[in-house]
Design a protein around this motif. Structure first.
Motif, PDB file in Angstrom:
ATOM      1  N   THR A   1       0.903  -1.347   0.081  1.00 30.29           N
ATOM      2  CA  THR A   1       0.009   0.003   0.029  1.00 30.29           C
ATOM      3  C   THR A   1       0.982   1.222  -0.018  1.00 30.29           C
ATOM      4  OG1 THR A   1      -1.774  -1.187   1.004  1.00 30.29           O
ATOM      5  CG2 THR A   1      -1.986   1.256   1.271  1.00 30.29           C
ATOM      6  N   ALA A   2       2.049   1.213   0.667  1.00 32.13           N
ATOM      7  CA  ALA A   2       2.772   2.472   0.849  1.00 32.13           C
ATOM      8  C   ALA A   2       3.539   2.847  -0.350  1.00 32.13           C
ATOM      9  CB  ALA A   2       3.885   2.254   1.801  1.00 32.13           C
ATOM     10  N   ALA A   3       3.959   1.447  -1.161  1.00 32.15           N
ATOM     11  CA  ALA A   3       4.649   1.690  -2.437  1.00 32.15           C
ATOM     12  C   ALA A   3       3.667   2.319  -3.514  1.00 32.15           C
ATOM     13  CB  ALA A   3       5.231   0.229  -2.945  1.00 32.15           C
ATOM     14  N   GLU A   4       2.226   1.725  -3.443  1.00 32.76           N
ATOM     15  CA  GLU A   4       1.349   2.402  -4.272  1.00 32.76           C
ATOM     16  C   GLU A   4       0.877   3.619  -4.211  1.00 32.76           C
ATOM     17  OE1 GLU A   4      -3.222   1.414  -5.713  1.00 32.76           O
ATOM     18  OE2 GLU A   4      -2.166   0.016  -4.220  1.00 32.76           O
ATOM     19  N   THR A   5       0.976   4.427  -2.951  1.00 35.41           N
ATOM     20  CA  THR A   5       0.815   5.626  -2.714  1.00 35.41           C
ATOM     21  C   THR A   5       2.088   6.326  -3.147  1.00 35.41           C
ATOM     22  OG1 THR A   5      -0.742   4.816  -0.701  1.00 35.41           O
ATOM     23  CG2 THR A   5       0.370   7.385  -0.509  1.00 35.41           C
ATOM     24  N   GLU A   6       3.085   5.961  -2.966  1.00 34.25           N
ATOM     25  CA  GLU A   6       4.333   6.731  -3.411  1.00 34.25           C
ATOM     26  C   GLU A   6       4.271   6.799  -4.916  1.00 34.25           C
ATOM     27  OE1 GLU A   6       9.144   6.435  -3.008  1.00 34.25           O
ATOM     28  OE2 GLU A   6       7.982   5.088  -1.944  1.00 34.25           O
ATOM     29  N   ASN A   7       4.112   5.907  -5.438  1.00 33.08           N
ATOM     30  CA  ASN A   7       4.076   5.864  -6.874  1.00 33.08           C
ATOM     31  C   ASN A   7       2.709   6.900  -7.336  1.00 33.08           C
ATOM     32  OD1 ASN A   7       6.005   3.995  -7.255  1.00 33.08           O
ATOM     33  ND2 ASN A   7       4.549   2.301  -7.285  1.00 33.08           N
ATOM     34  N   SER A   8       1.930   6.731  -6.893  1.00 31.99           N
ATOM     35  CA  SER A   8       0.684   7.728  -7.210  1.00 31.99           C
ATOM     36  C   SER A   8       1.192   8.999  -7.192  1.00 31.99           C
ATOM     37  CB  SER A   8      -0.690   7.236  -6.466  1.00 31.99           C
ATOM     38  OG  SER A   8      -1.321   8.211  -6.487  1.00 31.99           O
ATOM     39  N   GLU A   9       1.736   9.420  -5.949  1.00 25.21           N
ATOM     40  CA  GLU A   9       2.084  10.708  -5.753  1.00 25.21           C
ATOM     41  C   GLU A   9       3.136  11.142  -6.725  1.00 25.21           C
ATOM     42  OE1 GLU A   9       3.397  11.041  -1.656  1.00 25.21           O
ATOM     43  OE2 GLU A   9       1.429  10.807  -0.791  1.00 25.21           O
ATOM     44  N   SER A  10       4.086  10.404  -6.934  1.00 25.45           N
ATOM     45  CA  SER A  10       5.126  10.876  -8.106  1.00 25.45           C
ATOM     46  C   SER A  10       4.470  10.853  -9.294  1.00 25.45           C
ATOM     47  CB  SER A  10       6.280   9.820  -8.195  1.00 25.45           C
ATOM     48  OG  SER A  10       5.737   8.654  -8.591  1.00 25.45           O
ATOM     49  N   ALA A  11       3.252  10.175  -9.783  1.00 23.75           N
ATOM     50  CA  ALA A  11       2.832  10.413 -10.966  1.00 23.75           C
ATOM     51  C   ALA A  11       1.970  11.611 -11.008  1.00 23.75           C
ATOM     52  CB  ALA A  11       1.578   9.157 -11.156  1.00 23.75           C
ATOM     53  N   GLU A  12       1.497  12.168  -9.924  1.00 23.91           N
ATOM     54  CA  GLU A  12       0.929  13.391  -9.918  1.00 23.91           C
ATOM     55  C   GLU A  12       1.449  14.420 -10.109  1.00 23.91           C
ATOM     56  OE1 GLU A  12      -2.483  13.880  -9.721  1.00 23.91           O
ATOM     57  OE2 GLU A  12      -3.269  12.064  -9.020  1.00 23.91           O
ATOM     58  N   ALA A  13       2.916  14.500  -9.748  1.00 21.08           N
ATOM     59  CA  ALA A  13       3.773  15.684  -9.545  1.00 21.08           C
ATOM     60  C   ALA A  13       3.728  16.250 -11.172  1.00 21.08           C
ATOM     61  CB  ALA A  13       5.020  15.458  -9.028  1.00 21.08           C
ATOM     62  N   PRO A  14       4.041  17.486 -11.307  1.00 18.12           N
ATOM     63  CA  PRO A  14       4.011  17.850 -12.595  1.00 18.12           C
ATOM     64  C   PRO A  14       5.478  17.433 -13.273  1.00 18.12           C
ATOM     65  CG  PRO A  14       3.535  19.663 -10.952  1.00 18.12           C
ATOM     66  CD  PRO A  14       3.729  18.608 -10.499  1.00 18.12           C
ATOM     67  N   ALA A  15       5.762  17.260 -14.310  1.00 21.13           N
ATOM     68  CA  ALA A  15       6.885  16.783 -15.267  1.00 21.13           C
ATOM     69  C   ALA A  15       7.878  17.764 -14.722  1.00 21.13           C
ATOM     70  CB  ALA A  15       6.750  16.330 -16.498  1.00 21.13           C
ATOM     71  N   SER A  16       9.133  17.232 -14.492  1.00 23.96           N
ATOM     72  CA  SER A  16      10.263  18.294 -14.297  1.00 23.96           C
ATOM     73  C   SER A  16      10.616  18.989 -15.607  1.00 23.96           C
ATOM     74  CB  SER A  16      11.443  17.601 -13.849  1.00 23.96           C
ATOM     75  OG  SER A  16      11.783  16.195 -14.433  1.00 23.96           O
ATOM     76  N   THR A  17      11.033  20.111 -15.677  1.00 23.21           N
ATOM     77  CA  THR A  17      11.404  20.697 -16.896  1.00 23.21           C
ATOM     78  C   THR A  17      12.557  21.735 -16.509  1.00 23.21           C
ATOM     79  OG1 THR A  17       9.771  22.563 -16.467  1.00 23.21           O
ATOM     80  CG2 THR A  17       9.210  20.643 -17.850  1.00 23.21           C
ATOM     81  N   ASP A  18      13.304  22.098 -17.598  1.00 24.12           N
ATOM     82  CA  ASP A  18      14.381  23.142 -17.103  1.00 24.12           C
ATOM     83  C   ASP A  18      13.963  24.241 -16.711  1.00 24.12           C
ATOM     84  OD1 ASP A  18      16.570  24.433 -17.346  1.00 24.12           O
ATOM     85  OD2 ASP A  18      16.649  25.019 -19.597  1.00 24.12           O
ATOM     86  N   PRO A  19      14.433  24.695 -15.525  1.00 21.76           N
ATOM     87  CA  PRO A  19      13.816  26.053 -15.032  1.00 21.76           C
ATOM     88  C   PRO A  19      13.902  27.213 -15.640  1.00 21.76           C
ATOM     89  CG  PRO A  19      15.123  24.631 -13.212  1.00 21.76           C
ATOM     90  CD  PRO A  19      15.182  24.055 -14.537  1.00 21.76           C
ATOM     91  N   ALA A  20      14.872  27.487 -16.349  1.00 15.97           N
ATOM     92  CA  ALA A  20      15.498  28.499 -17.325  1.00 15.97           C
ATOM     93  C   ALA A  20      14.322  28.615 -18.503  1.00 15.97           C
ATOM     94  CB  ALA A  20      16.872  28.560 -17.651  1.00 15.97           C
ATOM     95  N   ALA A  21      14.135  27.321 -19.257  1.00 17.62           N
ATOM     96  CA  ALA A  21      13.334  27.244 -20.047  1.00 17.62           C
ATOM     97  C   ALA A  21      11.871  27.402 -19.669  1.00 17.62           C
ATOM     98  CB  ALA A  21      13.257  25.927 -20.877  1.00 17.62           C
ATOM     99  N   SER A  22      11.329  27.022 -18.646  1.00 18.23           N
ATOM    100  CA  SER A  22       9.963  27.406 -18.006  1.00 18.23           C
ATOM    101  C   SER A  22       9.767  28.909 -17.790  1.00 18.23           C
ATOM    102  CB  SER A  22       9.690  26.705 -16.683  1.00 18.23           C
ATOM    103  OG  SER A  22       9.959  25.246 -16.974  1.00 18.23           O
ATOM    104  N   GLU A  23      10.704  29.412 -17.150  1.00 20.86           N
ATOM    105  CA  GLU A  23      10.595  30.804 -16.942  1.00 20.86           C
ATOM    106  C   GLU A  23      10.891  31.852 -18.331  1.00 20.86           C
ATOM    107  OE1 GLU A  23      13.436  34.257 -14.930  1.00 20.86           O
ATOM    108  OE2 GLU A  23      13.940  32.469 -14.655  1.00 20.86           O
ATOM    109  N   LYS A  24      11.418  31.281 -19.305  1.00 24.44           N
ATOM    110  CA  LYS A  24      11.293  31.900 -20.516  1.00 24.44           C
ATOM    111  C   LYS A  24      10.017  31.964 -21.052  1.00 24.44           C
ATOM    112  CE  LYS A  24      13.503  32.440 -24.770  1.00 24.44           C
ATOM    113  NZ  LYS A  24      14.705  31.582 -25.865  1.00 24.44           N
ATOM    114  N   ALA A  25       9.253  30.676 -21.109  1.00 25.45           N
ATOM    115  CA  ALA A  25       8.107  30.491 -21.722  1.00 25.45           C
ATOM    116  C   ALA A  25       6.921  30.994 -20.747  1.00 25.45           C
ATOM    117  CB  ALA A  25       7.654  28.929 -21.620  1.00 25.45           C
ATOM    118  N   ASP A  26       7.026  31.248 -19.459  1.00 21.85           N
ATOM    119  CA  ASP A  26       6.321  32.143 -18.853  1.00 21.85           C
ATOM    120  C   ASP A  26       6.291  33.379 -19.140  1.00 21.85           C
ATOM    121  OD1 ASP A  26       5.159  29.891 -17.452  1.00 21.85           O
ATOM    122  OD2 ASP A  26       6.822  30.031 -15.828  1.00 21.85           O
ATOM    123  N   ALA A  27       7.318  34.149 -19.267  1.00 29.21           N
ATOM    124  CA  ALA A  27       7.720  35.396 -19.662  1.00 29.21           C
ATOM    125  C   ALA A  27       7.224  35.769 -20.982  1.00 29.21           C
ATOM    126  CB  ALA A  27       9.174  35.717 -19.313  1.00 29.21           C
TER     127      ALA A  27
END
Length: 334
Positions: free
Chosen positions: A170-196
């Motif tokens: 159950t703990a492993a399933e919860t951990e996998n679910s939480e990691s799947a819900e997190a936004p995909a990691s992106t390059d911070p500089a690229a994200s900041e440029k796109a937001d701007a």
């Protein structure tokens, strides 16, 4: 004769049972196929879009303007000046988590400016890409595998730590679910440029709309992190149509490369920085911005200290409006 009747009765029963059985199988087959295929969770709409839709239901239609920024359309709230000779247009840029009619700063100012000979145009900004939810696929759990003894044969007895195994699974399933819900990691500089780029496109559209209204002067007014994006927009784009910048309770957005200290003091146009002096964090940040401006020659940066009034928001907003109006139109101060 008895045999013929019995045979006919059996055939009749079969003719009734077989269609029912086929119907049940037909209903169960899609369900089984659906269970076998991974389910895809739809991407959630942006919070700013939900806020804009709520404002569209609540506010008069004649205040709503749909502006186009590239491929994006967004809501802006427009109120013309209540005079035949308006001073210009104040474009209000809300901060993170604020809508175009936010009850603090944004909403009160956009409604007050028209009576002070200034039209107001309040914008809706997009959510930052780093904070946007993403769709994910739910992977079905693998079928349980039988425990094996030392020789490889399936174990017959239930292990004593069965409850512990269930807890671990159950703990492993919860951990996998939480990691799947997190936004995909992106390059911070690229994200900041796109937001701007997304925010600057909306500011371009707002300035163009103000020009269509024959505005004599265009002022950007940023609230919270909206002050940062307004200052950065002026620093990078240098729009000739914008004559002044007003910052209210300015804040740096999370995870940006350049701070507001390095932006506000270097702007070539008149800039007013309104901050609440009885808030320790805001006061220290304002000191840093003031010191940065003193290190530059011919800086157009100006600070105005305000007093926060907890429990009396109406008086606090009236104080803010009067101080901003006095800076924009000194001759209109009463």
């Amino acid at each position: 004769m008895f045999v013929l009747k019995r045979t006919a009765l059996s055939a009749l029963c079969l003719s009734l049972i077989l269609p029912c059985t086929a119907q049940v199988l037909a209903q169960e087959t899609p369900a089984a196929d659906a269970d076998a295929a991974p389910a895809t969770r739809q991407a959630l709409s942006e919070r700013s879009q939900e806020d804009a839709q709520a404002l569209e239901r609540q506010l008069p239609k004649d205040e709503q303007q749909t502006l186009q920024a590239g491929s994006d359309s967004f809501l802006a709230l427009w109120k013309p000046a209540n005079t035949p000779a308006p001073e210009g247009v104040v474009i209000i840029v809300p901060g993170a988590g604020e809508s175009a009619d936010w009850p603090r700063t944004v909403g009160p100012l956009r409604r007050k400016f028209p009576d002070a000979k200034w039209a107001s145009l309040s914008l809706s900004l997009p959510d930052l890409l780093a904070e946007s939810p993403v769709a994910r696929k739910e992977t079905p759990a693998p079928p349980p595998q039988p425990d094996k003894d030392v020789k490889g044969a399936p174990a017959k007895a239930t292990p004593a730590d069965a409850n512990a195994n269930i807890a671990q699974a159950t703990a492993a399933e919860t951990e996998n679910s939480e990691s799947a819900e997190a936004p995909a990691s992106t390059d911070p500089a690229a994200s900041e440029k796109a937001d701007a780029e997304r925010i600057f496109a909306r500011l371009d559209a707002a300035v163009a709309y103000a020009q269509q209204q024959n505005a004599r002067s265009v002022v950007l007014l940023g609230s919270g992190s909206g002050a940062y994006w307004s200052a950065r927009y002026i620093s990078e784009r240098q729009p000739p149509q914008v004559q002044k910048l007003v910052m209210v309770a300015a804040q740096n957005p999370a995870r940006v490369e350049h701070s507001l200290d390095s932006l506000a003091a270097t702007l070539k146009l008149p800039t007013a920085d309104f901050y609440y002096a009885n808030q320790a964090g805001a006061r220290q940040a304002a000191v840093n911005r003031l010191q940065a401006s003193k290190r530059l020659k011919d800086s157009s940066y100006h600070q105005v200290a305000l007093t926060a009034m907890p429990g009396n928001q109406a008086a606090e907003q009236e104080q803010l409006f009067r101080r901003i109006r006095g800076w924009l139109s000194p001759q209109a101060v009463d």
